[in-house]
Write a protein that holds these residues in place. Sequence first.
Motif, PDB file in Angstrom:
ATOM      1  N   ASP A 107       0.850  -1.189   0.000  1.00  0.00           N
ATOM      2  CA  ASP A 107       0.000   0.000   0.000  1.00  0.00           C
ATOM      3  C   ASP A 107       0.888   1.242   0.000  1.00  0.00           C
ATOM      4  O   ASP A 107       1.487   1.595   1.005  1.00  0.00           O
ATOM      5  N   ASN A 163     -10.552 -12.626  -0.392  1.00  0.00           N
ATOM      6  CA  ASN A 163     -11.743 -11.837  -0.099  1.00  0.00           C
ATOM      7  C   ASN A 163     -11.488 -10.373  -0.453  1.00  0.00           C
ATOM      8  O   ASN A 163     -10.424 -10.016  -0.960  1.00  0.00           O
ATOM      9  N   ALA A 164     -12.463  -9.528  -0.172  1.00  0.00           N
ATOM     10  CA  ALA A 164     -12.354  -8.111  -0.519  1.00  0.00           C
ATOM     11  C   ALA A 164     -11.232  -7.417   0.232  1.00  0.00           C
ATOM     12  O   ALA A 164     -10.649  -6.448  -0.273  1.00  0.00           O
ATOM     13  N   THR A 165     -10.905  -7.902   1.405  1.00  0.00           N
ATOM     14  CA  THR A 165      -9.822  -7.283   2.175  1.00  0.00           C
ATOM     15  C   THR A 165      -8.467  -7.551   1.531  1.00  0.00           C
ATOM     16  O   THR A 165      -7.644  -6.641   1.393  1.00  0.00           O
ATOM     17  N   THR A 166      -8.231  -8.793   1.110  1.00  0.00           N
ATOM     18  CA  THR A 166      -6.933  -9.107   0.496  1.00  0.00           C
ATOM     19  C   THR A 166      -6.833  -8.557  -0.923  1.00  0.00           C
ATOM     20  O   THR A 166      -5.733  -8.312  -1.423  1.00  0.00           O
ATOM     21  N   ALA A 220      -8.086  -5.646  -1.770  1.00  0.00           N
ATOM     22  CA  ALA A 220      -8.310  -4.208  -1.688  1.00  0.00           C
ATOM     23  C   ALA A 220      -7.237  -3.372  -2.386  1.00  0.00           C
ATOM     24  O   ALA A 220      -7.508  -2.250  -2.820  1.00  0.00           O
ATOM     25  N   HIS A 221      -6.033  -3.914  -2.509  1.00  0.00           N
ATOM     26  CA  HIS A 221      -4.943  -3.135  -3.095  1.00  0.00           C
ATOM     27  C   HIS A 221      -4.713  -3.436  -4.572  1.00  0.00           C
ATOM     28  O   HIS A 221      -3.680  -3.062  -5.125  1.00  0.00           O
ATOM     29  N   THR A 251      -5.599  -2.059  -7.557  1.00  0.00           N
ATOM     30  CA  THR A 251      -6.137  -0.850  -8.179  1.00  0.00           C
ATOM     31  C   THR A 251      -5.126  -0.303  -9.180  1.00  0.00           C
ATOM     32  O   THR A 251      -3.929  -0.599  -9.102  1.00  0.00           O
ATOM     33  N   TRP A 289     -12.623  -8.251 -10.444  1.00  0.00           N
ATOM     34  CA  TRP A 289     -12.530  -7.382  -9.268  1.00  0.00           C
ATOM     35  C   TRP A 289     -12.368  -5.922  -9.689  1.00  0.00           C
ATOM     36  O   TRP A 289     -13.048  -5.030  -9.177  1.00  0.00           O
ATOM     37  N   THR A 307     -14.920  -2.513  -9.020  1.00  0.00           N
ATOM     38  CA  THR A 307     -14.494  -1.460  -8.101  1.00  0.00           C
ATOM     39  C   THR A 307     -14.365  -0.126  -8.831  1.00  0.00           C
ATOM     40  O   THR A 307     -15.218   0.737  -8.726  1.00  0.00           O
ATOM     41  N   TYR A 321     -18.341 -10.113  -4.591  1.00  0.00           N
ATOM     42  CA  TYR A 321     -17.146  -9.548  -3.951  1.00  0.00           C
ATOM     43  C   TYR A 321     -17.441  -8.739  -2.694  1.00  0.00           C
ATOM     44  O   TYR A 321     -16.516  -8.294  -2.020  1.00  0.00           O
ATOM     45  N   VAL A 348     -18.536  -5.734  -2.556  1.00  0.00           N
ATOM     46  CA  VAL A 348     -18.106  -4.347  -2.755  1.00  0.00           C
ATOM     47  C   VAL A 348     -19.085  -3.655  -3.698  1.00  0.00           C
ATOM     48  O   VAL A 348     -19.759  -4.304  -4.511  1.00  0.00           O
TER      49      VAL A 348
END
Length: 508
Positions: free
Chosen positions: A66, A150-153, A155-156, A158, A366, A370, A403, A405
């Motif tokens: 991140d 999952n959405a947490t893993t 999340a980056h 992008t 994904w 997003t 997902y 999200v």
Amino acid sequence: MANSPKPTLSLLISLLSLLSLFPPTLSSAPKHAPRFLGKFSRSNNKGPLGAPRYKYETRYFDQTLDHFSFSDLPTFRQRYLINTEYWAGPDRRGPIFFYCGNEGDIEWFAANTGFVWELAPRFQAMIIFPEHRYYGESMPYGSFEEAYKNATTLAHLTAEQALADFAVLITELKRNLSAHACPVVLFGGSYGGMLAAWMRLKYPHIAIGALASSAPVLQFEDIVPPETFYDIVSHDFRRESISCFNTIKDSWDVIESEGQKNNGLSYLTETFRFCRKLESADDLSNWLSSAYSYLAMGNYPYPADFLMPMPGNPIKEVCRKIDNCPDGMSILQRIFEGVSVYYNYTGTVDCFNLDDDPHGMNGWNWQACTEMVMPTSSSKNISMFPAYDYNYTSDEEWCLENYHVKPRPTWITTQFGGHGFKNALKSFGSNIIFSNGLLDPWSGGSVLEDISETIVALVTENGAHHLDLRPSTAEDPDWLVEQRAAEVKLIQGWLHQYFEKKKTVFDM
């Protein structure tokens, strides 16, 4: 056609490229939907396409997970390919040609981007192909299973994090090689082309220019009409044969009607030679829609195996197959003969599988759920596909279900621009080439006219998906040779201007 099945979100989500990017409605997720290059997103794609055709060393860089917080998160190993065979070195300020890796295994992109390799000796350039995070071997958390948990893993995963990866990698490599004064030129095709253009805008101090090929940077919100993509695919077929176009247009109702019969799905399964029985007629429609879209993207003037092994001018060959079927052959049999040009041109496939991703997940799904929200629809009169309107609510429901999200449809334009794109580019941008072929369905979402003296659009009437980045061949038409020559001249100008400024500073 009013009752024909509508393409699903992941059908278009699946559209590439590649890249691809994509569309609308439904609650199931067909795996063959056209995405940029999403079908290569989780395999190393060894075999003819994955086999290294160019010399490079494979290296790894410990990358920050991140870049925009100071959270104590684990780093991950970002893979990159590097070639310094022709590099003039730091003392002579040898340039660095940097391909912005997109949604797939980086070796596959390197093997299909011959233009960069062919330019390197001419400019005495270093070549770097970095892999996009969450694709190929560049997996956070150590593995695909953990990264995609999952959405947490996820999340980056992008575009902004990927661009930061590229900026950090370039900066550290230049520092380690004492190459601070070496200019960087960015290259990218499809989503990679979008990244190249955005990186030039976001990090102008990192790179002196960017070649963004087949980059649909305007395919967001309402900047271009949502029916643009499918209208171009349809145009590509209509220009070859009106009867072929009409056969495809009429086939959707036939497929839907057949699927509703008692033994209809068994008949469709047998007619199209699937390995397992179809669960719905929609699955077949999505499979066909993907093929037609990929045929338009890969409609090159010579044989190529970019997406699948295909002949030169593959749409012409599809329509020849459909139109030349014997009298009395059913419309579905004609469609099968035509689509086999895409799915089985080599004649080695005994039966077809609908599912090319046993996990039912890939990175582009994904991203499309997003920030890569690209509205898509199909017009009733112009398109050969079933008509449907864009429905954001259906997209949101699909993404929440799969997902957990909600998409952010305005985030990309907020971050990189879109509305008023021309004025913004003219005021704040420079040294970007937007190259497009009008046969490519993604060209409708790209920049097709010059913005300024330094932001240039190179458009060819008969070009398909980032054809200019592919290796040169003896079969290249004159217009392609001229397009590449124009790109070389512009890149040469960027480098000349850079060196002149450096010389002036040095002389002072």
